[in-house]
Design an enzyme around this catalytic site. Sequence first.
Site, short mmCIF file in Angstrom:
data_model
loop_
_atom_site.label_atom_id
_atom_site.label_comp_id
_atom_site.label_asym_id
_atom_site.label_seq_id
_atom_site.Cartn_x
_atom_site.Cartn_y
_atom_site.Cartn_z
N ASP A 9 1.03 -5.64 7.39
CA ASP A 9 -0.34 -6.11 7.48
C ASP A 9 -0.30 -7.54 8.03
O ASP A 9 0.73 -8.20 7.98
CB ASP A 9 -0.96 -6.07 6.07
CG ASP A 9 -2.36 -6.65 6.03
OD1 ASP A 9 -3.13 -6.40 6.97
OD2 ASP A 9 -2.67 -7.35 5.05
N GLU A 11 -3.40 -10.19 7.94
CA GLU A 11 -4.13 -11.20 7.15
C GLU A 11 -3.72 -11.13 5.68
O GLU A 11 -3.66 -10.07 5.09
CB GLU A 11 -5.63 -10.98 7.28
CG GLU A 11 -6.16 -11.30 8.68
CD GLU A 11 -7.67 -11.11 8.74
OE1 GLU A 11 -8.40 -11.87 8.10
OE2 GLU A 11 -8.10 -10.19 9.46
#
Length: 201
Positions: A9, A11
């Site tokens: 991922d 953020e």
Amino acid sequence: MGLNVVCLDMEGVLVPEIWIAFAEKTGIEELKRTTRDEPDYDKLMEFRLDILRKNNLGIKEIQEVIGELDPMPGAREFLDELRTITQVIILSDTFEQFAQPLMKKLGWPTLFCNTLDIDEDGNILRHRMRCEKSKYTTVKHLQAMGFETIAAGDSHNDLGMILNSKAGFLFKSTDAIKAEYPQLPAYEEYDELLEAIKKAL
């Protein structure tokens, strides 16, 4: 050692949460809602775009804030090291128009994300998702192509890829998500995550 792809991922894992940074800059508290609070991403984006319209804010203002953001301390080094030992793809629900300045600061890793429709005045008209349940769908397709996936993320929308990979980890996640998924190893530091990934390869 099979053909591995690490799916990360973006953020909250490699860079700060863009919308939270933007909320702090503009003083609009409601923009602090993230996928940690609202698991339905389409709903969350409609909510955000509505607030932007009400406040006459467009892509220019968001990109200015993003331009000031830096990756999290240690993220670039972690990514550089990881990319020397395996293939890495960043799977994010962000948008190419947001991610570019941050990708530059991370040394241009591969990013699969979404896009925005923007008019000539810089107003964001709508968001377009690459595919349904993009992270889960992507790991499933990588597996169909003969890759084994290892995934790490911090939020609800990462669980599809984490739970369906050969190895999956929570990284800098919330206490609530950690409590909900006690079977998932949870790490706070990049060197711990790097060691865990190396062991899983």
